[in-house]
Design an enzyme around this catalytic site. Structure first.
Site, short mmCIF file in Angstrom:
data_model
loop_
_atom_site.label_atom_id
_atom_site.label_comp_id
_atom_site.label_asym_id
_atom_site.label_seq_id
_atom_site.Cartn_x
_atom_site.Cartn_y
_atom_site.Cartn_z
CB THR A 263 -5.08 1.30 3.20
OG1 THR A 263 -5.75 1.70 1.99
CG2 THR A 263 -5.59 2.11 4.37
CG ASP A 264 -2.03 -3.54 -0.26
OD1 ASP A 264 -2.34 -3.12 -1.39
OD2 ASP A 264 -1.30 -4.54 -0.10
CD1 TRP A 265 -6.14 -0.25 -5.22
CD2 TRP A 265 -4.47 0.37 -3.86
NE1 TRP A 265 -5.57 0.90 -5.74
CE2 TRP A 265 -4.56 1.30 -4.93
CE3 TRP A 265 -3.51 0.57 -2.88
CZ2 TRP A 265 -3.72 2.40 -5.04
CZ3 TRP A 265 -2.66 1.66 -2.98
CH2 TRP A 265 -2.77 2.56 -4.05
N GLY A 267 -7.46 -2.35 2.19
CA GLY A 267 -6.92 -2.86 3.45
C GLY A 267 -7.27 -2.04 4.67
#
Length: 746
Positions: A263-265, A267
Site C-alpha cells: 500500500t501507499d502509506w 492507503g
C-alpha cells in the site's frame, strides 16, 4: 546450500540464518524470486500470528522481522530521484535525512529521451542504497500526466505511456542490478493530488488499457520490480488497494507479477479485503490492529489461510533477497562492507551534472542567440540564480550532499573569459511575491549589460505533492520582471526551473528560452555548460505545453469533484488530443531545438505489407533511415516514430483512434558533418487497439502511415505499411462522447 536448507526443513532443524544463506552460493542477480523455495519453507514454520505480522510494517520505514527464524526485515526509503534515508529525527524523513545525491526529477529525466540515462541514474541510486543500508527504494512514479496542473507531475515521466514505460523499466533495472528493490507507483489512475485519498476515478477499460496501464505493464514485464505500490484513490468504485481486478487479474494473472504488492502509506481501508485482493504488505505499521483482524478473519472462516500464506511468502522472499544483498556486500574479498559515501557522492554528482545537461530543452533560439560567447557584460537576474529550484516538494525531497549554484558556475565562465557579471535578485526565490524595486534594479542592470539571463520558474509553494496548481502562470513578479527586462534588453535569455508546463505571455518578446525543469544538484554547473556551448542541448519535451489549461481535453473534468472524477476525455490525453482535434499548443510534445541541425533521409520499411494475427509478437516490422548532422557542432537528435491508423472509406465508420501515437524512439549522437543510420522495430501492438468486447488487443486491417518526426508536429519522413489481420472489429463509440459504466470488480 539449497539442498542443506531443504534437509533442515524436512528434519525440523532450526532455519538457516538468511545472512548465511546469502553467503552460501553466488546469485548473479539477487531478487526475491530466487528465494521462493526458502521462503515457502520458512512460512511453513510460522504461526498464524507471525504470518499475519509480516503483512504490515514494523515502523514507518522498516519491515518486521521474525527473530526466532532469523528473518530480518529491510529498511525502505522514499525516492525516486534520490535516496531519502531517514536518520530517526522525523518519522517522515523530511528532516534529518542522510545526505544523498539529488538527480534531476522524472519530468527532467524523461526530457532527455534517453532511457539508458535512466538506467545509469538507477545504477547510481542502487549504489547509494547499499551505502545507506536501504533494501527497497520507493520509486519510480509512472502515472500519466493527464493534466498540466497536477501538483506531482514533476515526479512523473510523461503524458505518453511508451516514454513512461521505457524510463521506468530502465530505472528499475539500474537500481535492482545491485540487489536493491524498487516500488513502482502509484497503481493506478492516480493523476491528481486533490482529494487523492478519497477520490473515485471513473475510467473506461479501453482508456485504462491504452493510456494508464501500459507504463506499469512495460516495467513489470520487462524489469520485474520487487514491489508495486497501490494508489490512494478508488478506481471505478473500488479502492485500488482492495481491487481484485486490478491487482490479481491484471497485475498478477496477465502480467505475471510475482513480487510484493504494497500500500501507499496509510492507503488501506479494509485490510482483510485488501489481502484477498492481492495486497501483501500494509505500510506503515497499524500498531498490530490489522494483523489481529487478519488472524480473526482466518479463525472465523472469512479469510482462507492460504491467502495469508501467499502474502507472507512474498514478503519473506523480499526479506531474504535483501539479506542476501547485505551478506554479499559484507563479505566480498578486498572490498569495504558497503560503498563509502564520499567517493560515491563525488562520482554521482558528476553524473547528476551530466544528466541535467542532457535534460535541458531549448524551446526557442531566435537569431542563434545561444550559445553565448564567454566574456562581456552579463546581467544575471532572478532569485533562482542564487537559490536554485532544483527539486520538487513532498515525500521525494532529498537532502542534497552538494548543490551547484547557477550564479557561481556562470560567474566562473564569464569572469574567466575577462567579462563582468552583475547579479540582480529580481524576485524572492521562496515565494515570488510582488516587489517593484527589485524589478527597477533589474532593468538598470539589463540596460548596462550586453546580454541578460533571467532565472525564472515556479517557487516551491506553487507545486508539490499534496495539492494541485490552481493555474499555469508564473508568479506575477516573475512575469513582470521578464516583460520589463525584455523592453530594454533585446539580447535576453529566459531559463525556466519548474516541474510542469507554464504559460509564457512574454514569449514573443524573448528571443531565447531554455527549459531546465527541476534539474537536481548538478543543475547549476550544467546550465553554464549549455548556455556557453560546452554541451549542445538535445532534450525534447515529454509532455505538451498548452497555451492554457483549458486547451486540454481533460480540463473540464480535472479535480472538479470532491468524491468522483470521470475521465470523459478517454484517449484524448496530451498530444493525442492536440493532434487529433487540431488544437495548437504553445510547444508540442517532442519539441526541442539544438545548436546544430539534422537532415532526415528516406524512411525505409523492411516489408511493405505484413499480416498480424498475434498482437503479442514483439517484432512486426523494422524501419531504418539515415540522419545527418548538417550543422556546426556535434549533437544528438531524437528520432520519434508515430503511427497513424487507416482512414475510413467514405460512408464507413471505424473505431475511434487518435490521429497519431508514438510507437518507438531513439536518441542518436552524430558528430558534425556525419550521418548515422537509425534502425527501430515496431511490435504488433504498435498497430493495435484494446477491444473491450473481445477482451484483448486487436489490429484493424488497412494502410497505416509510419511517420519519422522531430516532434509530434514536425514530420521529416513517412512511409505506408499495409496490414492484414483477422478482420475488422465492430465499431466502438468515441470514449470522449460517452462514459462506460463501472468495471466489474469482484
Amino acid at each position: 546450500a539449497r539442498a542443506s536448507f531443504k534437509e533442515a526443513m524436512v528434519e525440523g532443524k532450526p532455519a538457516i540464518d538468511p545472512e548465511r544463506l546469502g553467503l552460501a552460493y553466488e546469485i548473479e542477480r539477487i531478487s526475491p524470486d530466487a528465494f521462493v523455495f526458502e521462503a515457502e519453507a520458512l512460512v511453513r514454520q510460522m504461526t498464524l500470528g507471525e504470518k499475519a505480522s509480516l503483512c504490515s510494517g514494523k515502523t514507518f520505514w522498516e519491515l518486521k522481522s521474525i527473530q526466532r527464524l532469523g528473518l530480518v526485515g529491510p529498511n525502505v526509503s522514499d525516492g525516486p530521484h534520490g535516496v531519502r534515508r531517514d536518520l530517526g529525527s522525523s518519522h517522515l524523513g523530511l528532516d534529518g535525512s542522510a545526505p544523498a545525491t539529488c538527480f534531476p526529477t522524472a519530468c527532467a529525466l524523461a526530457a532527455s529521451w534517453d532511457p539508458s540515462l535512466a538506467r545509469r541514474v538507477g545504477d547510481a541510486l542502487g549504489r547509494e542504497c547499499l551505502a545507506l543500508e536501504v533494501g527497497v527504494l520507493l520509486g519510480p512514479g509512472v502515472n500519466i500526466k493527464r493534466h498540466p496542473l497536477c501538483g506531482r507531475n514533476f515526479e512523473y515521466f510523461s503524458e505518453d505511456p511508451l516514454v513512461a514505460g521505457e524510463f521506468a523499466a530502465n530505472f528499475i533495472l539500474g537500481v535492482q542490478s545491485h540487489g536493491v528493490g524498487t516500488s513502482i507507483k502509484h497503481y493506478a489512475a492516480n493523476n491528481q493530488e486533490a482529494n487523492r485519498m478519497t477520490i473515485d476515478t471513473v475510467v473506461d477499460e479501453r482508456t485504462l488499457r491504452e493510456i494508464y496501464l501500459p507504463a506499469f505493464e512495460a516495467a513489470v514485464t520487462r524489469a520485474r520490480p520487487w514491489t508495486v505500490m497501490s494508489a490512494y484513490n478508488k478506481l471505478n468504485g473500488t479502492q485500488c488497494s482492495e481491487h481484485d481486478w486490478l491487482n490479481n487479474r491484471v497485475l498478477r494473472d496477465e502480467w505475471g507479477f510475482e513480487g510484493v504488492m504494497v500500500t501507499d502509506w496509510g492507503g488501506i481501508a479494509d485490510r482483510v479485503v485488501g489481502l484477498r485482493a492481492g495486497v501483501d504488505l500494509e505500510m506503515p505499521s497499524s500498531g498490530g490492529m490489522n494483523d489481529a483482524r487478519i488472524v480473526a478473519a482466518v479463525r472465523a472462516g472469512r479469510l482462507d489461510e492460504v491467502v495469508v500464506d501467499q502474502a507472507a511468502m512474498r514478503v519473506t522472499s523480499l526479506c531474504l533477497a535483501a539479506a542476501a544483498t547485505r551478506a554479499r556486500m559484507a563479505t566480498r574479498a578486498g572490498e569495504a562492507a558497503r560503498p563509502q559515501t564520499g567517493p560515491l557522492h563525488q562520482k554521482n554528482h558528476e553524473l547528476a551534472r551530466h544528466c541535467a545537461a542532457e535534460c535541458a530543452v531549448l524551446l526557442k533560439n531566435e537569431r542563434g542567440l545561444l550559445p553565448l560567447t564567454p566574456g562581456g557584460r552579463v546581467a544575471l537576474l532572478g532569485g533562482f540564480a542564487r537559490v536554485p529550484r532544483h527539486q520538487g516538494s513532498g515525500s521525494s525531497k532529498v537532502n542534497s550532499h552538494h548543490l551547484d549554484i547557477p550564479m557561481d558556475a556562470i560567474r566562473a565562465v564569464v569572469e574567466g573569459a575577462g567579462g563582468e557579471l552583475w547579479f540582480g535578485e529580481g524576485f524572492h526565490p521562496a515565494h515570488g511575491e510582488s516587489d517593484p524595486p527589485l524589478i527597477e534594479q533589474a532593468i538598470e542592470m539589463a540596460k548596462r549589460s550586453d546580454i541578460a539571463v533571467i532565472m525564472a520558474g515556479l517557487p516551491d509553494e506553487y507545486e508539490s505533492e499534496g495539492f494541485d496548481r490552481e493555474h499555469m502562470r508564473l508568479p506575477m513578479q516573475v512575469d513582470a520582471l521578464i516583460a520589463a527586462v525584455a523592453r530594454v534588453q533585446p539580447q535576453l535569455v529566459v531559463v525556466l526551473s519548474n516541474g510542469a508546463p507554464v504559460q509564457m505571455p512574454w514569449l514573443p518578446q524573448v528571443p531565447a528560452v531554455l527549459e531546465t525543469y527541476l534539474s537536481g544538484q548538478g543543475g547549476g554547473a550544467a546550465l553554464a555548460d549549455v548556455l556557453f556551448g560546452a554541451v549542445c542541448p538535445s532534450g525534447k519535451l515529454a509532455e505538451t505545453f498548452p497555451h492554457s489549461p483549458a486547451d486540454c481535453a481533460s480540463h473540464e473534468h480535472f479535480a472538479d469533484h470532491p468524491r468522483r472524477l470521470t475521465y470523459r476525455e478517454g484517449l484524448n490525453v496530451g498530444y493525442r488530443h492536440f493532434c487529433t482535434n487540431g488544437v495548437r499548443p504553445l510547444f508540442p510534445f517532442g519539441h526541442g531545438l539544438s545548436y546544430t541541425t539534422f537532415e532526415y533521409g528516406a524512411l525505409q520499411l523492411n516489408e511493405p505489407s505484413i499480416t498480424l494475427t498475434d498482437t503479442s509478437v514483439p517484432l512486426a516490422i523494422s524501419l531504418s533511415m539515415d540522419v545527418r548532422n548538417t550543422g556546426a557542432c556535434d549533437g544528438a537528435e531524437v528520432v520519434q516514430i508515430y503511427v497513424a491508423p487507416p482512414r475510413a472509406p467514405p460512408g464507413e465508420t471505424r473505431i475511434f483512434r487518435p490521429a497519431i501515437e508514438l510507437r518507438a524512439f531513439q536518441k542518436v549522437r552524430i558528430p558534425r558533418g556525419e550521418s548515422r543510420t537509425v534502425t527501430l522495430d515496431l511490435p504488433a501492438r504498435a498497430f493495435a487497439f484494446y477491444d473491450v468486447r473481445a477482451g484483448g488487443w486487436r489490429v484493424e486491417p488497412g494502410a497505416y502511415e509510419v511517420l519519422a518526426c522531430a516532434s509530434c508536429e514536425d514530420v521529416r519522413a513517412r512511409a505506408t505499411v499495409h496490414v492484414a489481420s483477422e478482420g475488422r472489429a465492430a465499431p466502438h463509440p468515441d470514449t470522449a462522447a460517452c462514459n462506460p459504466p463501472y468495471l466489474e470488480a469482484s
